[in-house]
Structures are given as structure tokens and as C-alpha cells.
Design a protein around this motif. Structure first.
Motif, mmCIF file in Angstrom:
data_model
loop_
_atom_site.group_PDB
_atom_site.id
_atom_site.type_symbol
_atom_site.label_atom_id
_atom_site.label_comp_id
_atom_site.label_asym_id
_atom_site.label_seq_id
_atom_site.Cartn_x
_atom_site.Cartn_y
_atom_site.Cartn_z
ATOM 1 N N LYS A 1 0.845 -1.185 0.000
ATOM 2 C CA LYS A 1 0.000 0.000 0.000
ATOM 3 C C LYS A 1 0.888 1.246 0.000
ATOM 4 N N ARG A 2 0.584 2.197 -0.866
ATOM 5 C CA ARG A 2 1.414 3.410 -0.967
ATOM 6 C C ARG A 2 1.142 4.365 0.179
ATOM 7 N N PHE A 3 -0.103 4.470 0.631
ATOM 8 C CA PHE A 3 -0.464 5.410 1.685
ATOM 9 C C PHE A 3 -0.853 4.664 2.952
ATOM 10 N N ASP B 1 2.343 9.308 2.596
ATOM 11 C CA ASP B 1 2.822 8.610 1.403
ATOM 12 C C ASP B 1 4.087 7.850 1.784
ATOM 13 N N ARG B 2 4.074 6.541 1.666
ATOM 14 C CA ARG B 2 5.222 5.719 2.060
ATOM 15 C C ARG B 2 6.471 6.018 1.235
ATOM 16 N N GLN B 3 6.306 6.432 -0.014
ATOM 17 C CA GLN B 3 7.466 6.658 -0.882
ATOM 18 C C GLN B 3 8.114 8.018 -0.641
ATOM 19 N N THR B 4 7.306 9.057 -0.380
ATOM 20 C CA THR B 4 7.856 10.411 -0.250
ATOM 21 C C THR B 4 7.857 10.927 1.183
ATOM 22 N N TRP C 1 -2.911 11.046 6.258
ATOM 23 C CA TRP C 1 -2.353 9.961 5.476
ATOM 24 C C TRP C 1 -0.923 10.311 5.103
ATOM 25 N N VAL D 1 -2.451 18.660 0.919
ATOM 26 C CA VAL D 1 -1.140 18.415 1.499
ATOM 27 C C VAL D 1 -0.990 19.303 2.733
ATOM 28 N N ASN E 1 2.775 14.321 4.087
ATOM 29 C CA ASN E 1 1.553 14.158 4.878
ATOM 30 C C ASN E 1 0.385 14.853 4.194
ATOM 31 N N TYR E 2 -0.770 14.204 4.206
ATOM 32 C CA TYR E 2 -1.993 14.747 3.613
ATOM 33 C C TYR E 2 -3.109 14.727 4.652
#
Length: 63
Positions: free
Chosen positions: A5-7, A24-27, A22, A44, A30-31
Motif C-alpha cells: 500500500k502506498r499510503f 505517502d510511504r514513498q515520499t 495519510w 497536502v 503528509n496529507y
């Protein structure tokens, strides 16, 4: 092989509708997600200088 899962949801509050953070696991960005009634929105999270808030994904959310 399961797709990662990406988020990941790191925070939630249901006081007025639903508020969630939420990441983002890659970047690490935070959202904030908010929904209430029939609408919702995602944005964001930024610091005082307008730069995105970036945090590493906490270990308890790693799969």
C-alpha cells in the motif's frame, strides 16, 4: 505477491465528520483528508514556509 500500500493512515478523528492524516510511504509527505455529509477533500499539509510536511512512516505501520 501482495502489492504494498502506498499510503498509510496515521491519525483519525471523528469529531466533525471525519478527519484523517495519510502519509505517502514513498515520499513521506503528509496529507489531510476530511469528509462530512456528501463531500470530502484532500490537501497536502504544509509548514509555516509552505513546504510539505515530511515524516518517515512509523514502524508500527510498516507491513
Amino acid at each position: 505477491m501482495a502489492k504494498e500500500k502506498r499510503f498509510v493512515k496515521t491519525w483519525t478523528d471523528g469529531a466533525f465528520g471525519s478527519n484523517e492524516i495519510w502519509v505517502d510511504r514513498q515520499t513521506g509527505v503528509n496529507y489531510l483528508y476530511h469528509n462530512g455529509g456528501y463531500g470530502g477533500g484532500l490537501t497536502v499539509l504544509v509548514d509555516r514556509e509552505g513546504k510539505p510536511i515530511i515524516t518517515p512512516v512509523p514502524r508500527e505501520y510498516e507491513e
